[in-house]
Design an enzyme around this catalytic site. Structure first.
Site, PDB file in Angstrom:
ATOM      1  N   GLY A 133       0.892  -1.215  -0.027  1.00  0.00           N
ATOM      2  CA  GLY A 133      -0.092   0.008   0.000  1.00  0.00           C
ATOM      3  C   GLY A 133       0.963   1.453   0.169  1.00  0.00           C
ATOM      4  N   HIS A 162       6.735   3.953  18.718  1.00  0.00           N
ATOM      5  CA  HIS A 162       5.862   4.556  17.792  1.00  0.00           C
ATOM      6  C   HIS A 162       5.992   5.762  17.126  1.00  0.00           C
ATOM      7  CE1 HIS A 162       1.625   2.999  16.510  1.00  0.00           C
ATOM      8  NE2 HIS A 162       1.985   3.827  15.703  1.00  0.00           N
ATOM      9  N   ILE A 202       2.562   2.789   2.390  1.00  0.00           N
ATOM     10  CA  ILE A 202       4.231   2.657   2.985  1.00  0.00           C
ATOM     11  C   ILE A 202       5.071   1.480   2.066  1.00  0.00           C
ATOM     12  CG2 ILE A 202       5.108   1.655   4.964  1.00  0.00           C
ATOM     13  CD1 ILE A 202       3.070   3.104   6.652  1.00  0.00           C
ATOM     14  N   GLU A 251       1.520  -0.917  24.126  1.00  0.00           N
ATOM     15  CA  GLU A 251       2.196   0.097  23.948  1.00  0.00           C
ATOM     16  C   GLU A 251       1.627   1.314  25.355  1.00  0.00           C
ATOM     17  OE1 GLU A 251       2.099   1.906  20.140  1.00  0.00           O
ATOM     18  OE2 GLU A 251       2.807   0.305  19.157  1.00  0.00           O
ATOM     19  N   SER A 256       4.434  -1.686  11.610  1.00  0.00           N
ATOM     20  CA  SER A 256       2.944  -1.810  11.168  1.00  0.00           C
ATOM     21  C   SER A 256       2.031  -1.807  12.480  1.00  0.00           C
ATOM     22  CB  SER A 256       2.483  -3.119  10.504  1.00  0.00           C
ATOM     23  OG  SER A 256       3.093  -2.770   9.282  1.00  0.00           O
TER      24      SER A 256
HETATM   25  N1  LIG Z   1       4.485   3.158  12.734  1.00  0.00           N
HETATM   26  C1  LIG Z   1       3.818   4.311  12.412  1.00  0.00           C
HETATM   27  O1  LIG Z   1       4.092   5.397  12.706  1.00  0.00           O
HETATM   28  C2  LIG Z   1       2.877   4.020  11.499  1.00  0.00           C
HETATM   29  C3  LIG Z   1       2.554   4.950  10.742  1.00  0.00           C
HETATM   30  C4  LIG Z   1       1.380   4.769   9.807  1.00  0.00           C
HETATM   31  C5  LIG Z   1       0.845   3.520   9.458  1.00  0.00           C
HETATM   32  N2  LIG Z   1       1.260   2.418  10.141  1.00  0.00           N
HETATM   33  C6  LIG Z   1       0.861   1.051  10.104  1.00  0.00           C
HETATM   34  O2  LIG Z   1       1.211   0.837   8.521  1.00  0.00           O
HETATM   35  C7  LIG Z   1       0.139  -0.130   8.112  1.00  0.00           C
HETATM   36  C8  LIG Z   1       0.340   0.174   6.600  1.00  0.00           C
HETATM   37  O3  LIG Z   1       0.185   1.439   6.218  1.00  0.00           O
HETATM   38  P1  LIG Z   1      -0.238   1.887   4.830  1.00  0.00           P
HETATM   39  O4  LIG Z   1      -0.342   3.661   4.828  1.00  0.00           O
HETATM   40  O5  LIG Z   1       0.797   1.239   3.920  1.00  0.00           O
HETATM   41  O6  LIG Z   1      -1.731   1.468   4.370  1.00  0.00           O
HETATM   42  P2  LIG Z   1      -2.285   0.802   3.263  1.00  0.00           P
HETATM   43  O7  LIG Z   1      -3.755   0.671   3.528  1.00  0.00           O
HETATM   44  O8  LIG Z   1      -1.932   2.048   2.325  1.00  0.00           O
HETATM   45  O9  LIG Z   1      -1.470  -0.434   2.738  1.00  0.00           O
HETATM   46  C9  LIG Z   1      -1.790  -1.706   3.464  1.00  0.00           C
HETATM   47  C10 LIG Z   1      -1.598  -2.718   2.101  1.00  0.00           C
HETATM   48  O10 LIG Z   1      -1.574  -4.026   3.099  1.00  0.00           O
HETATM   49  C11 LIG Z   1      -2.519  -4.917   2.094  1.00  0.00           C
HETATM   50  N3  LIG Z   1      -2.673  -6.072   2.714  1.00  0.00           N
HETATM   51  C12 LIG Z   1      -3.707  -6.076   3.849  1.00  0.00           C
HETATM   52  N4  LIG Z   1      -3.843  -7.575   4.262  1.00  0.00           N
HETATM   53  C13 LIG Z   1      -2.715  -8.261   3.594  1.00  0.00           C
HETATM   54  C14 LIG Z   1      -1.906  -9.519   3.711  1.00  0.00           C
HETATM   55  N5  LIG Z   1      -2.630 -10.487   4.445  1.00  0.00           N
HETATM   56  N6  LIG Z   1      -0.924  -9.806   3.105  1.00  0.00           N
HETATM   57  C15 LIG Z   1      -0.489  -8.885   1.876  1.00  0.00           C
HETATM   58  N7  LIG Z   1      -1.116  -7.527   1.841  1.00  0.00           N
HETATM   59  C16 LIG Z   1      -2.057  -7.282   2.920  1.00  0.00           C
HETATM   60  C17 LIG Z   1      -3.461  -4.065   1.677  1.00  0.00           C
HETATM   61  O11 LIG Z   1      -4.317  -4.517   0.451  1.00  0.00           O
HETATM   62  C18 LIG Z   1      -2.973  -2.670   1.144  1.00  0.00           C
HETATM   63  O12 LIG Z   1      -2.515  -2.562   0.070  1.00  0.00           O
HETATM   64  C19 LIG Z   1      -0.966   0.576   8.746  1.00  0.00           C
HETATM   65  O13 LIG Z   1      -2.043  -0.229   8.675  1.00  0.00           O
HETATM   66  C20 LIG Z   1      -0.592   1.018  10.223  1.00  0.00           C
HETATM   67  O14 LIG Z   1      -0.763  -0.231  10.998  1.00  0.00           O
HETATM   68  C21 LIG Z   1       2.297   2.778  11.219  1.00  0.00           C
HETATM   69  O1  LIG Z   2      -1.566   4.166  11.989  1.00  0.00           O
HETATM   70  C1  LIG Z   2      -1.015   5.527  12.307  1.00  0.00           C
HETATM   71  O2  LIG Z   2      -1.299   6.206  11.631  1.00  0.00           O
HETATM   72  C2  LIG Z   2       0.313   5.341  12.989  1.00  0.00           C
HETATM   73  O3  LIG Z   2       0.389   4.043  13.618  1.00  0.00           O
HETATM   74  C3  LIG Z   2       0.622   6.649  13.778  1.00  0.00           C
HETATM   75  O4  LIG Z   2       0.080   6.370  15.218  1.00  0.00           O
END
Ligand SMILES: NC(=O)c1ccc[n+]([C@@H]2O[C@H](COP(=O)([O-])OP(=O)(O)OC[C@H]3O[C@@H](n4cnc5c(N)ncnc54)[C@H](O)[C@@H]3O)[C@@H](O)[C@H]2O)c1
Ligand SMILES: O=C(O)[C@H](O)CO
Length: 311
Positions: A154, A283, A156, A264, A234
């Protein structure tokens, strides 16, 4: 309107968005009953949520119905935090940050974690601060010629691949369905099993869902290369943390770089804290000065003015 900020870093809010709506603050650990009592006693109608240990499930939402108008998350991804359908039934508006506010920053963070682990940064630094000049404390690894596997493609995942595409690495991704796009953005789409077996570095970029909870369990960790580096920005529960701890102790895994945890803040005495093969952060992958300002601004502007309900 009466706002309750939950698990929010107040210092960050005050420093980066002094115009924030005034409200009350609550730490992130409490029971559902404590939350319900606080909402009732202080006549709260908007919840401003960052770190929280409860999910807004059907039972909790039903208790909040009629009192809470809005739950406003400082998150991009809320799938595991709230039952959206039930919130809608209860007339509670759920708002979150747009999907692309900080995906670049999170991808950059993954690369920082990868480089820190491969280049032994933390170990060299700690050894020098301990008063030794020891070039053999660990060994640097090259990235060139290695395989990076990104689980999830997606916002990230795609950005990680883009940023790494000139580093002479082999790039693999696993998506839910590769059939239409086996090759994309310099990366080859493969089944998760293949990705785990062939990658030197594995980065998780999937949301926490029923399907991904515990995805990196002991069985899947066994599939990984010896000494592989696992990176998780994630959600903590996508890995089985005790299986990861064991794999680090036996040397099966080379490093675990984690920005997110099952619980957390991470509990004192957690095995990750005493393991030399973890690189940990609280985080913060998303939070640069620019993204903090931007996120707080969007978040504050999403607060529904009094007199308007969710419908
Ligand atoms: N640590 C941080 O600061 C931070 C910040 C933003 C997001 N995140 C985490 O990162 C995750 C991903 O963010 P993103 O913006 O890329 O989300 P996104 O929704 O753009 O992308 C996630 C992708 O994963 C795919 N997916 C779902 N289940 C799957 C599986 N079983 N196998 C393979 N692919 C699968 C989805 O189809 C999608 O394309 C978020 O859901 C969140 O939990 C963490
Ligand atoms: O999912 C999110 O947006 C991040 O983990 C930020 O807290």
């Amino acid at each position: 309107m009466n706002l309750l900020y939950i698990g929010v870093c107040r210092e960050h809010l005050e420093n980066h968005y002094p115009l924030y709506h005034p409200g009350q603050f609550m730490a992130s650990h409490f029971s559902a009953e404590e939350l319900i009592a606080r909402v009732r006693d202080d006549n709260i109608d908007v919840l401003m949520v960052d770190v929280i240990h409860l999910a807004f499930d059907r039972a909790l939402l039903r208790q909040l119905r009629g009192q809470i108008r809005q739950i406003n998350f400082l998150y991009q991804s809320v799938s595991s935090l709230v039952d959206l359908e039930e919130a809608h039934h209860c007339g509670i508006l759920v708002t979150k940050l747009p999907d692309d506010v900080y995906c670049n920053e999170v991808a950059e963070f993954v690369i920082a974690q990868l480089l820190c682990a491969c280049k032994g940064m933390i170990k060299f630094d700690a050894s020098m601060r301990g008063g030794t000049w020891n070039q053999a404390i660990t060994t640097n690894q090259s990235l060139r010629g290695k395989t990076l596997g990104v689980v999830g493609f997606g916002h990230i995942g795609r950005r990680i691949i883009q940023l790494c595409s000139t580093w002479d690495m082999r790039l693999l991704v696993s998506k839910r369905d590769c059939s239409n796009h086996p090759m994309t953005d310099n990366a080859t789409c493969v089944e998760l099993q293949v990705l785990l077996e062939e990658s030197d570095f594995v980065a998780l970029a999937v949301p926490l869902t029923q399907e991904t909870r515990g995805l990196l369990n002991s069985e899947n960790i066994e599939r990984m290369k010896h000494n592989a580096i696992l990176i998780n920005v994630s959600r903590g529960d996508i890995v089985d943390e005790s299986a990861v701890s064991n794999a680090l102790l036996t040397g099966r895994l080379g490093y675990y770089c984690a920005d997110v945890f099952s619980q957390e803040p991470l509990a004192q005495g957690h095995p990750f804290l005493s393991n030399e093969s973890t690189i940990l952060s609280p985080h913060v992958a998303w939070s640069t000065e620019g993204t903090l300002k931007k996120s707080f601004h969007i978040w504050s502007n999403q607060v529904l003015p009094t007199g308007r309900d969710a419908s």
